[in-house]
Design a protein around this motif. Structure first.
Motif, mmCIF file in Angstrom:
data_model
loop_
_atom_site.group_PDB
_atom_site.id
_atom_site.type_symbol
_atom_site.label_atom_id
_atom_site.label_comp_id
_atom_site.label_asym_id
_atom_site.label_seq_id
_atom_site.Cartn_x
_atom_site.Cartn_y
_atom_site.Cartn_z
ATOM 1 N N ARG A 47 -14.861 4.167 10.181
ATOM 2 C CA ARG A 47 -14.241 5.475 10.384
ATOM 3 C C ARG A 47 -13.480 5.520 11.708
ATOM 4 N NH1 ARG A 47 -12.710 9.695 7.519
ATOM 5 N NH2 ARG A 47 -14.691 9.697 6.387
ATOM 6 N N GLN A 48 -14.052 4.937 12.746
ATOM 7 C CA GLN A 48 -13.374 4.905 14.042
ATOM 8 C C GLN A 48 -12.030 4.203 13.934
ATOM 9 O OE1 GLN A 48 -15.691 3.191 17.299
ATOM 10 N NE2 GLN A 48 -13.822 2.520 18.350
ATOM 11 N N LEU A 49 -12.012 3.093 13.211
ATOM 12 C CA LEU A 49 -10.762 2.342 13.076
ATOM 13 C C LEU A 49 -9.752 3.067 12.196
ATOM 14 C CD1 LEU A 49 -11.860 -1.398 12.792
ATOM 15 C CD2 LEU A 49 -10.603 -0.314 14.652
ATOM 16 N N THR A 50 -10.196 3.642 11.076
ATOM 17 C CA THR A 50 -9.242 4.310 10.185
ATOM 18 C C THR A 50 -8.656 5.563 10.830
ATOM 19 O OG1 THR A 50 -10.964 5.579 9.018
ATOM 20 C CG2 THR A 50 -10.349 3.432 8.103
ATOM 21 N N GLU A 51 -9.371 6.142 11.783
ATOM 22 C CA GLU A 51 -8.833 7.311 12.482
ATOM 23 C C GLU A 51 -7.810 6.922 13.544
ATOM 24 O OE1 GLU A 51 -12.255 9.382 13.943
ATOM 25 O OE2 GLU A 51 -12.629 10.401 12.027
ATOM 26 N N ALA A 52 -7.827 5.647 13.962
ATOM 27 C CA ALA A 52 -6.950 5.220 15.048
ATOM 28 C C ALA A 52 -5.820 4.293 14.608
ATOM 29 C CB ALA A 52 -7.782 4.518 16.128
ATOM 30 N N THR A 53 -5.972 3.643 13.453
ATOM 31 C CA THR A 53 -5.037 2.605 13.018
ATOM 32 C C THR A 53 -4.670 2.827 11.561
ATOM 33 O OG1 THR A 53 -6.178 1.061 14.513
ATOM 34 C CG2 THR A 53 -4.671 0.098 12.904
ATOM 35 N N ARG A 54 -3.457 2.452 11.198
ATOM 36 C CA ARG A 54 -3.029 2.593 9.804
ATOM 37 C C ARG A 54 -3.746 1.560 8.931
ATOM 38 N NH1 ARG A 54 3.278 2.813 7.670
ATOM 39 N NH2 ARG A 54 2.771 3.579 5.583
ATOM 40 N N PHE A 55 -4.091 1.973 7.702
ATOM 41 C CA PHE A 55 -4.784 1.098 6.760
ATOM 42 C C PHE A 55 -4.059 1.091 5.411
ATOM 43 C CE2 PHE A 55 -8.134 0.851 9.721
ATOM 44 C CZ PHE A 55 -9.055 -0.101 9.296
ATOM 45 N N PHE A 56 -4.054 -0.079 4.764
ATOM 46 C CA PHE A 56 -3.668 -0.221 3.367
ATOM 47 C C PHE A 56 -4.914 -0.676 2.612
ATOM 48 C CE2 PHE A 56 0.972 -1.685 4.422
ATOM 49 C CZ PHE A 56 1.229 -0.454 4.996
ATOM 50 N N ALA A 57 -4.976 -0.382 1.317
ATOM 51 C CA ALA A 57 -6.093 -0.819 0.482
ATOM 52 C C ALA A 57 -5.587 -1.787 -0.578
ATOM 53 C CB ALA A 57 -6.770 0.376 -0.178
ATOM 54 N N HIS A 58 -6.315 -2.899 -0.738
ATOM 55 C CA HIS A 58 -5.938 -3.932 -1.709
ATOM 56 C C HIS A 58 -7.173 -4.264 -2.538
ATOM 57 C CE1 HIS A 58 -3.838 -7.231 -3.499
ATOM 58 N NE2 HIS A 58 -4.567 -8.167 -2.913
ATOM 59 N N GLY A 59 -7.183 -3.807 -3.795
ATOM 60 C CA GLY A 59 -8.372 -3.901 -4.619
ATOM 61 C C GLY A 59 -8.611 -5.265 -5.229
ATOM 62 N N LEU A 60 -9.841 -5.449 -5.711
ATOM 63 C CA LEU A 60 -10.278 -6.720 -6.281
ATOM 64 C C LEU A 60 -10.746 -6.617 -7.729
ATOM 65 C CD1 LEU A 60 -12.488 -7.934 -3.283
ATOM 66 C CD2 LEU A 60 -10.178 -8.732 -3.840
ATOM 67 N N SER A 61 -11.201 -5.446 -8.152
ATOM 68 C CA SER A 61 -11.912 -5.390 -9.430
ATOM 69 C C SER A 61 -11.447 -4.281 -10.372
ATOM 70 C CB SER A 61 -13.424 -5.241 -9.180
ATOM 71 O OG SER A 61 -13.699 -4.081 -8.418
ATOM 72 N N LEU A 62 -10.248 -3.767 -10.178
ATOM 73 C CA LEU A 62 -9.709 -2.783 -11.119
ATOM 74 C C LEU A 62 -9.505 -3.407 -12.489
ATOM 75 C CD1 LEU A 62 -8.535 0.049 -11.630
ATOM 76 C CD2 LEU A 62 -6.318 -0.837 -10.865
ATOM 77 N N SER A 63 -9.125 -4.694 -12.513
ATOM 78 C CA SER A 63 -8.933 -5.443 -13.760
ATOM 79 C C SER A 63 -7.896 -4.749 -14.650
ATOM 80 C CB SER A 63 -10.265 -5.604 -14.501
ATOM 81 O OG SER A 63 -10.209 -6.660 -15.437
ATOM 82 N N ILE A 64 -6.687 -4.602 -14.100
ATOM 83 C CA ILE A 64 -5.649 -3.831 -14.777
ATOM 84 C C ILE A 64 -5.245 -4.450 -16.117
ATOM 85 C CG2 ILE A 64 -3.660 -4.977 -13.695
ATOM 86 C CD1 ILE A 64 -4.108 -1.171 -14.259
ATOM 87 N N GLY A 65 -5.446 -5.758 -16.277
ATOM 88 C CA GLY A 65 -5.099 -6.397 -17.539
ATOM 89 C C GLY A 65 -6.286 -6.751 -18.400
ATOM 90 N N GLY A 66 -7.470 -6.289 -18.040
ATOM 91 C CA GLY A 66 -8.690 -6.657 -18.757
ATOM 92 C C GLY A 66 -8.797 -6.005 -20.124
ATOM 93 N N PRO A 67 -9.576 -6.612 -21.021
ATOM 94 C CA PRO A 67 -9.702 -6.091 -22.391
ATOM 95 C C PRO A 67 -10.596 -4.867 -22.513
ATOM 96 C CG PRO A 67 -11.072 -8.042 -22.122
ATOM 97 C CD PRO A 67 -10.277 -7.911 -20.850
ATOM 98 N N GLU A 68 -11.466 -4.641 -21.545
ATOM 99 C CA GLU A 68 -12.371 -3.498 -21.609
ATOM 100 C C GLU A 68 -11.673 -2.231 -21.096
ATOM 101 O OE1 GLU A 68 -15.746 -3.455 -22.795
ATOM 102 O OE2 GLU A 68 -14.820 -5.239 -23.656
ATOM 103 N N PRO A 69 -12.124 -1.052 -21.516
ATOM 104 C CA PRO A 69 -11.546 0.184 -20.995
ATOM 105 C C PRO A 69 -11.645 0.243 -19.475
ATOM 106 C CG PRO A 69 -12.945 0.653 -22.894
ATOM 107 C CD PRO A 69 -13.165 -0.792 -22.544
ATOM 108 N N ASP A 71 -12.555 1.410 -15.854
ATOM 109 C CA ASP A 71 -13.738 2.053 -15.290
ATOM 110 C C ASP A 71 -13.273 3.316 -14.558
ATOM 111 O OD1 ASP A 71 -15.955 2.860 -13.838
ATOM 112 O OD2 ASP A 71 -16.587 0.819 -13.349
ATOM 113 N N ILE A 72 -13.285 4.429 -15.257
ATOM 114 C CA ILE A 72 -12.733 5.661 -14.719
ATOM 115 C C ILE A 72 -13.489 6.129 -13.481
ATOM 116 C CG2 ILE A 72 -12.207 8.082 -15.221
ATOM 117 C CD1 ILE A 72 -10.478 6.000 -16.703
ATOM 118 N N GLU A 73 -14.811 5.996 -13.508
ATOM 119 C CA GLU A 73 -15.596 6.425 -12.349
ATOM 120 C C GLU A 73 -15.265 5.591 -11.118
ATOM 121 O OE1 GLU A 73 -17.392 9.206 -12.124
ATOM 122 O OE2 GLU A 73 -16.528 9.519 -14.135
ATOM 123 N N PHE A 74 -15.013 4.296 -11.342
ATOM 124 C CA PHE A 74 -14.606 3.449 -10.227
ATOM 125 C C PHE A 74 -13.270 3.923 -9.653
ATOM 126 C CE2 PHE A 74 -11.911 -0.148 -8.912
ATOM 127 C CZ PHE A 74 -12.593 -0.527 -7.771
#
Length: 275
Positions: A47-69, A71-74
């Motif tokens: 939190r200290q860092l995100t309040e002082a420095t710009r952040f980007f987020a780069h996900g690992l497990s959204l699985s945009i091309g996966g066969p399963e529906p 994960d809406i909650e994720f």
């Protein structure tokens, strides 16, 4: 504003960077999955860092091309994380990592028109939940089962149909160009300038003269630096992140590569290769 250089943040860096963030680091990038549930000391430091420095987020497990529906909650959890830390860019890999289970690796989506439609639909679904753009990264791949089009055609088709932004990974272009025998500069030039949100650069492991593994565990090599310079010449300067996930050296060593990004950004000329 685009002449920014960033670094992937890892937990072991928190103590150091909470004391002082080097001047050359303009932003950090994090995988939401690794930080969304943190509490205690790590949570406070983050939190200290995100309040002082710009952040980007780069996900690992959204699985945009996966066969399963999806994960809406994720996805809802990612939205909450982005909002809590004022993160305006969220990217994911144009790949998948789950089916009936989680494979903990990035698998290539078949380069087919059917897959283009499928991924584009899922991108729109994610964006509706996030209420912000989803940025897709061109990925390294080692086989292309069932391909009906080239990687280049597939990436551009997905970006067009989904009407989404691109995280342009320069090292992945180089890795694939060696492994699949194509011209990296021609691929780079065919990327849509107007869709580029930001850029990744990294090191890799040379298994053999014609087989490279994308590890993010080594220094960036000269041909990849040259490709980054070409990228700036073709597409203009964009925020650029140094990925280093393994064999992480001291900060002062990584800063040499961060400084090199800044130098290339300063030397970049207007987009001279595009007609």
């Amino acid at each position: 504003m685009n002449k920014l250089a960033g670094l992937g943040l890892r937990r072991e860096m928190l103590d150091e960077f909470c004391e002082r963030v080097p001047e050359g680091i303009n932003f950090f990038e994090v995988a939401p999955e690794n930080w969304m549930t943190l509490g205690g000391k790590y949570g406070r430091q983050f939190r200290q860092l995100t309040e002082a420095t710009r952040f980007f987020a780069h996900g690992l497990s959204l699985s945009i091309g996966g066969p399963e529906p999806l994960d809406i909650e994720f996805v809802k959890g990612v939205k909450k994380f982005l909002e809590e830390h004022n993160i305006d860019r969220y990217s994911e890999h144009l790949s998948y990592c789950s089916g009936t289970g989680h494979m903990y690796d990035l698998m290539p989506i078949p380069f087919t028109q059917e897959a283009v439609h499928y991924v584009a639909d899922r991108v729109r679904q994610v964006e509706d939940i996030l209420e912000r753009p989803l940025i897709l990264e061109n990925v390294s791949f080692y086989a292309a089962p069932g391909a009906e089009m080239s990687e280049l055609e597939f990436v551009n088709a997905v970006l067009d149909e989904a009407d989404c932004q691109l995280l342009l990974d320069v090292n992945n272009i180089y890795v694939n160009s060696v492994n699949h025998q194509y011209d990296p500069r021609a691929f780079l030039q065919a990327m849509p300038t107007e869709r580029i949100s930001y850029i990744h650069i990294a090191g890799h492991y040379e298994e053999d003269k014609d087989l490279i593994v994308d590890t993010h565990g080594a220094d960036v090599i000269d041909p990849v630096w040259q490709l980054l310079a070409d990228c700036y010449a073709i597409h203009g300067v964009h925020p650029t992140l140094l990925e280093r996930d393994f064999n992480i050296p001291a900060t002062e060593v990584m800063m040499q590569e961060i400084d090199r990004i800044h130098k290339l950004q300063q030397l970049a000329q207007p987009a001279q290769w595009r007609a």
